[in-house]
Design an enzyme around this catalytic site. Structure first.
Site, PDB file in Angstrom:
ATOM      1  N   ARG A 274       0.367  -1.535   0.123  1.00 37.77           N
ATOM      2  CA  ARG A 274       0.159   0.003  -0.174  1.00 37.77           C
ATOM      3  C   ARG A 274       0.574   1.788   0.167  1.00 37.77           C
ATOM      4  O   ARG A 274       2.298   1.001   0.106  1.00 37.77           O
ATOM      5  CB  ARG A 274      -0.810  -0.361   0.603  1.00 37.77           C
ATOM      6  CG  ARG A 274      -0.639   0.060   2.944  1.00 37.77           C
ATOM      7  CD  ARG A 274      -1.526  -0.458   3.685  1.00 37.77           C
ATOM      8  NE  ARG A 274      -0.813   0.027   4.571  1.00 37.77           N
ATOM      9  CZ  ARG A 274      -1.112  -0.582   5.897  1.00 37.77           C
ATOM     10  NH1 ARG A 274      -2.307  -1.600   6.314  1.00 37.77           N
ATOM     11  NH2 ARG A 274      -0.521  -0.384   7.355  1.00 37.77           N
TER      12      ARG A 274
ATOM     13  N   GLU B 170       2.359   2.825   1.623  1.00 35.08           N
ATOM     14  CA  GLU B 170       3.238   3.503   3.523  1.00 35.08           C
ATOM     15  C   GLU B 170       4.660   2.710   2.992  1.00 35.08           C
ATOM     16  O   GLU B 170       5.819   3.354   2.381  1.00 35.08           O
ATOM     17  CB  GLU B 170       2.583   2.671   3.797  1.00 35.08           C
ATOM     18  CG  GLU B 170       2.921   2.875   5.186  1.00 35.08           C
ATOM     19  CD  GLU B 170       1.888   2.223   6.820  1.00 35.08           C
ATOM     20  OE1 GLU B 170       2.605   2.246   7.802  1.00 35.08           O
ATOM     21  OE2 GLU B 170       0.451   2.069   6.285  1.00 35.08           O
TER      22      GLU B 170
ATOM     23  N   ASP C 126       8.062  -2.271  14.375  1.00 45.44           N
ATOM     24  CA  ASP C 126       7.637  -3.446  13.224  1.00 45.44           C
ATOM     25  C   ASP C 126       9.460  -4.238  13.896  1.00 45.44           C
ATOM     26  O   ASP C 126      10.192  -5.653  13.453  1.00 45.44           O
ATOM     27  CB  ASP C 126       7.412  -3.768  12.706  1.00 45.44           C
ATOM     28  CG  ASP C 126       6.352  -2.705  12.289  1.00 45.44           C
ATOM     29  OD1 ASP C 126       5.840  -1.722  13.350  1.00 45.44           O
ATOM     30  OD2 ASP C 126       5.625  -3.222  11.575  1.00 45.44           O
TER      31      ASP C 126
ATOM     32  N   TRP D  77       8.749   1.396  20.375  1.00 43.68           N
ATOM     33  CA  TRP D  77       9.344   1.930  18.551  1.00 43.68           C
ATOM     34  C   TRP D  77      10.805   2.494  18.591  1.00 43.68           C
ATOM     35  O   TRP D  77      11.969   2.172  17.457  1.00 43.68           O
ATOM     36  CB  TRP D  77       7.822   3.011  17.766  1.00 43.68           C
ATOM     37  CG  TRP D  77       7.208   2.100  17.006  1.00 43.68           C
ATOM     38  CD1 TRP D  77       7.186   1.879  16.425  1.00 43.68           C
ATOM     39  CD2 TRP D  77       6.076   1.438  17.519  1.00 43.68           C
ATOM     40  NE1 TRP D  77       5.830   1.224  16.043  1.00 43.68           N
ATOM     41  CE2 TRP D  77       5.151   0.781  16.806  1.00 43.68           C
ATOM     42  CE3 TRP D  77       5.879   0.718  19.402  1.00 43.68           C
ATOM     43  CZ2 TRP D  77       4.160  -0.447  16.509  1.00 43.68           C
ATOM     44  CZ3 TRP D  77       4.400  -0.149  19.507  1.00 43.68           C
ATOM     45  CH2 TRP D  77       4.540  -0.400  18.029  1.00 43.68           C
TER      46      TRP D  77
ATOM     47  N   GLU E  28      -0.770  -8.841   8.651  1.00 43.05           N
ATOM     48  CA  GLU E  28      -1.608  -7.379   9.170  1.00 43.05           C
ATOM     49  C   GLU E  28      -1.660  -7.600  10.873  1.00 43.05           C
ATOM     50  O   GLU E  28      -2.048  -6.706  11.895  1.00 43.05           O
ATOM     51  CB  GLU E  28      -1.944  -5.638   9.291  1.00 43.05           C
ATOM     52  CG  GLU E  28      -1.564  -5.195   9.809  1.00 43.05           C
ATOM     53  CD  GLU E  28      -1.508  -3.536   8.979  1.00 43.05           C
ATOM     54  OE1 GLU E  28      -1.541  -1.958   9.384  1.00 43.05           O
ATOM     55  OE2 GLU E  28      -2.211  -3.131   7.622  1.00 43.05           O
TER      56      GLU E  28
ATOM     57  N   HIS F 106       2.667  -8.319   5.886  1.00 42.60           N
ATOM     58  CA  HIS F 106       3.124  -7.553   7.390  1.00 42.60           C
ATOM     59  C   HIS F 106       3.453  -8.703   8.579  1.00 42.60           C
ATOM     60  O   HIS F 106       3.578  -9.453   8.794  1.00 42.60           O
ATOM     61  CB  HIS F 106       2.417  -6.751   8.535  1.00 42.60           C
ATOM     62  CG  HIS F 106       1.921  -5.544   8.800  1.00 42.60           C
ATOM     63  ND1 HIS F 106       1.693  -4.971   7.513  1.00 42.60           N
ATOM     64  CD2 HIS F 106       2.024  -4.911   9.377  1.00 42.60           C
ATOM     65  CE1 HIS F 106       1.810  -3.157   8.153  1.00 42.60           C
ATOM     66  NE2 HIS F 106       1.886  -3.342   9.176  1.00 42.60           N
TER      67      HIS F 106
END
Length: 890
Positions: free
Chosen positions: A464, A466, A473, A533, A744, A765
């Site tokens: 997509r 992104e 991740d 993150w 995902e 994902h």
């Protein structure tokens, strides 16, 4: 007899064009004898492959080190090739023969060595709003025989090079995606075989790529610059010792190309009628081409290629031609893949064919693209007419399993279509198999998640609008990735970009390279500093050190790691809790509130837990690097965080105030609880699992650790129970729905066949693929020791469970192949086979074994060679061994 083999320089076999000023050498020792070990080594470096021009000699060094030997005292020179060889002594004092000769070659080490200038197309040819890709060319003459030749090249945008009509190299998407304002890679190519005496031509084609193209979901373009440019420098040495240099300068010409549009997200438009045959070969008439313009851009940020290049890795043939209920012609490739389609078509000049890419068919069997959001993933090709034409794209990639055809003449032949899989060309290192086909498919899906999302940066998804380097991740999956491939060059580059994009206050962006800016776009707020993150700044370097014994990455990233912890400490009013700012929390957890992506686990709790974890890793890192004062300071900080965590989140009776699966998992995984509080958290986790009928409710934060916590705290069967669930939510639910990659969302496709959502529903994902770490580390039982990392000291500790009759894993480490296989017979007997490479030792746990019942290759343990000690334990038998192949039965 033993031999020295597998010579590597900076993880690579005979690299050309590096800029590491103190290269490191590694090798493997091979021997059939058990308990083989190196006791000394010698390295010679020379300027020729006969070693007549010796430049450096270590002499005999008494050491068992065989990886990451730093060649201190050897001064590197630009463009110099260095040959090296190794010999070693074993535990008997015997000396090996010299290894085969290997080499590395330096690139351009200083910015002022670049004579070339940046060149591009004039605005009169390609106006600012033009999407057409430029082609550049330069012809030159050589009046002597060629001895050697190297090209050094980079671009603002992406580039492909040709010489005398032949593509230079086999890499794609060069120069790669880095933090372009701070770091820009250049590549080195050996083109000796492409040059010839007489006339020669260099050709280059440029594309937008990440530099100028559309990035992220806000439709932004030109995030790094609005002009494409080439930097090119060719050094030629003739047989008569003359040197000739050809550079990018105002002597080049430029033209528009047949590529009318090429975007990472949107695909490529190509008009074959605009092709100019022979444009990169001698004899082409370029009188209609325009002079290039020289652009002003710094060369001080240029660095040699750090990551392994993106290459064509494999080809996939379609499995089915489908006529959908909507009447569309669709081809099923059989695998959700990343790359592009090479196709052959025949038709009239001006005829247009289109290929649209998608991951999935909807519940009715129709082609589904809503989850791509704004990404078009569309290839448009206009035929030149006549004979059959074969095409594949240049500067775009797609994530897809299905392709929809428009404009192709009937009947469509599957043989005319081939899927080209592209990703960073990492060396595959691991393999896991077991007696359950569904688990094997899950492992397949995990591997393909890596293939699809390790295209130069560790992206979240490949389809997509992104495809960004999400830090969360990456840190969630890095340990699993370390089993699947040699990821160190890949992550070394990415972590240097993380450091480059890190804020002055130590904050870490959500995505690296950071294309979300500093103010945010209203979706999350400022795109910096979420717990779990931003912790990638600490977790990823430590994981690389642990899995590869790479101390240098800790040295390089130490300031960045420390800055992140200092950033956290400076937040809010309480320096030992992190209870301020935006956090993603347990992203996409199933216990989230309706219409929320963020799970039910308190975000302050998650933030403080990761704060503690990162500080604990900083304490270990400081110890490894010998920073005694920092080690003490981090130890004290950790104690204070632990005390504050307990005061804030643990009741006097030892109950966690956060009653979620992820809440219990994080406290247990990070060692934040002791005694009764730890026991209570284990019980609570089991209660929560029983309430959910042994289904997980964890999201991105809790899932990677869930099964580890269960297996490590006496509930291994519960971990297996989770693994084998086939209904929603579970890992195997996706498999039963036909997944060939990791989704995902746990319910990307719902049980009724409908989709989770349109706006955020990737079917490739890798985050939930972090279960792969548990498959290797707990099921197969392959692990390394923190104190002798990089599998210098190996831990083999399989934890069999109900549902599997056998399982096996293998891992190609820097020392050689590690293998572990266990098998249960119908009568309850166990057989465990282990392979340990030379120059390492291993601690092998034989679960449930009684000492007197164990044999090795049919004889008593006390009589078996290569075993240094045996210990009878409550959980089984522990055996310490040297290298060799062992077969235990009991």
């Amino acid at each position: 007899m033993f031999t020295i083999t597998g010579l590597r320089c900076e993880y690579l076999e005979n690299p050309v064009g590096i800029d590491v000023l103190q290269p490191r050498i590694s090798w493997r020792m091979e021997s059939d004898e058990r308990a083989s070990a190196q006791t000394a080594y010698r390295i010679e470096v020379a300027g020729d492959d006969r070693f007549q021009e010796k430049l450096w000699d270590s002499g005999q060094v008494l050491s068992d080190q065989s990886v990451h030997i730093q060649l201190t005292g050897l001064k590197m020179e630009s463009r110099q090739r260095y040959y090296y060889r190794v010999q070693a002594w074993n535990q008997h004092g015997e000396c090996s023969e010299w290894s085969e000769t290997a080499f590395w070659e330096m690139g351009l080490l200083k910015a002022d060595e670049w004579q070339a200038v940046w060149i591009g197309a004039p605005a009169s040819l390609l106006p600012e709003n033009s999407e057409q890709c430029p082609m550049l060319r330069r012809s030159f003459e050589l009046d002597g025989k060629i001895k050697s030749a190297r090209v050094y090249a980079s671009a603002l945008g992406l580039y492909e090079l040709e010489m005398n009509g032949v593509k230079i190299g086999d890499a794609y998407f060069a120069p790669g995606w880095t933090s372009y304002k701070h770091r820009l890679q250049y590549q080195t190519y050996d083109v000796t075989g492409l040059l010839r005496q007489g006339g020669n031509v260099i050709g280059a084609m440029l594309g937008n790529g990440w530099y100028k193209g559309n990035l992220a979901w806000a439709g932004s373009k030109d995030l790094y610059g609005d002009r494409l440019a080439l930097l090119f420098q060719l050094h030629i040495t003739l047989e008569d010792s003359r040197e000739i240099t050809v550079i990018s300068d105002d002597g080049w010409k430029v033209s528009g190309s047949p590529i009318l549009m090429s975007e990472i997200y949107h695909g490529e438009t190509y008009d074959a009628r605009l092709e100019q045959p022979g444009w990169s070969a001698e004899g082409f008439d370029d009188s209609g081409w325009q002079p290039v313009v020289i652009l002003s851009h710094t060369k001080a940020i240029l660095i040699a290629q750090e990551n392994v290049p993106v290459r064509k890795i494999e080809e996939i043939k379609p499995i089915q031609l489908i006529e959908t209920p909507a009447g569309e012609t669709v081809i099923d490739m059989g695998q959700n893949m990343v790359g592009w389609i090479r196709f052959t078509v025949k038709g009239e000049a001006g005829q247009e064919v289109q290929i649209r890419h998608a991951e999935i068919l909807d519940g009715e069997g129709n082609f589904y693209t809503d989850n791509l959001r704004a990404a078009k993933q569309l290839i448009r090709y206009v035929l030149k007419g006549g004979e059959s034409e074969t095409f594949e794209p240049h500067f775009t990639f797609q994530g897809f399993r299905y392709i929809r055809l428009t404009g192709f003449e009937e009947p469509v032949r599957l043989d005319d279509f081939t899927g080209i899989v592209l990703h960073s060309d990492m060396e595959p290192t691991g393999d896991f198999q077991c007696s359950n086909p569904l688990i094997n498919q899950l492992q397949h899906n995990i591997v393909w998640g890596l293939k699809g999302n390790f295209l130069d940066v560790p992206t979240d998804c490949p389809q997509r609008d992104e495809r960004l380097g999400w830090t969360g991740d990456a840190q969630m999956f890095i340990r699993t990735a370390s089993y699947l491939a040699n990821i160190t060059p890949f992550f070394t580059k990415w972590l240097r970009d993380l450091k480059a994009d890190q804020a002055a206050d130590g904050g870490v962006p959500f995505v690296v390279p950071n294309v979300l800016g500093t103010e945010g776009n209203g979706l999350f707020g400022p795109p910096f500093n979420s717990a779990a993150w931003g912790d990638a700044a600490v977790i990823c370097p430590w994981t690389i050190y642990l899995c590869y014994g790479d101390k240098r990455i800790l040295e390089e990233q130490y300031d960045s790691m420390k800055a992140w912890v200092d950033y956290i400490r400076g937040q809010g009013e309480h320096e030992y809790l992190w209870n301020t700012g935006f956090h993603f929390g347990d992203w996409l957890a199933l216990d989230s509130k309706p219409d929320s992506y963020i799970g039910a686990t308190d975000r302050d709790y998650i933030a403080t837990a990761f704060y503690a974890y990162s500080v604990s890793l900083m304490q270990k890192t400081a110890a490894v690097l010998g920073n005694t004062e920092d080690e003490k300071a981090f130890a004290a900080l950790y104690s204070n965080i632990l005390r504050a965590f307990t005061d804030e989140f643990v009741t006097p009776s030892g109950r966690l105030s956060v009653a979620t699966q992820t809440g219990q998992v994080l406290a247990l995984m990070f060692g934040l609880l002791e005694g009764p509080a730890k026991e209570r958290a284990v019980r609570k986790l089991m209660e929560l699992l029983e309430e959910s009928k042994f289904h997980l409710t964890t999201g991105f934060v809790g899932t990677p650790y869930l099964n580890h916590v269960l297996s490590d705290n006496g509930n291994n069967e519960a971990a297996y129970k989770l693994l084998f669930q086939q209904d929603y939510p579970s890992w195997l639910y996706q498999v039963t729905k036909g997944a060939t990659t990791i989704w995902e969302h746990w319910d990307g496709i719902k049980e009724d066949g409908s989709f989770w959502s349109k706006d955020m529903n990737s079917f490739n994902h890798y985050a939930y693929g972090a279960i792969g770490d548990w498959l290797y580390r707990s099921v197969a039982g392959i692990d390394t020791d923190d104190h002798e990392p990089g599998y210098k000291r190996i831990r083999i500790r399989p934890q069999p469970g109900d549902g599997l009759d056998w399982a096996q894993g293998q891992l190609q480490t820097l020392y050689g192949l590690v293998r572990s296989r266990w098998e249960k017979s119908d009568d309850g007997r166990m057989r465990i086979e282990v392979k340990i490479p030379p120059n390492t030792t291993a601690e092998i746990h034989l679960p449930g074994a009684a000492l007197e019942a164990v044999t090795e290759n049919g004889i008593k343990l006390s009589e078996a060679a290569g075993i240094s000690s045996v210990t009878d334990m409550d959980t089984g038998v522990r055996v310490l061994v040297g290298s060799g192949e062992f077969q235990f039965a009991y």
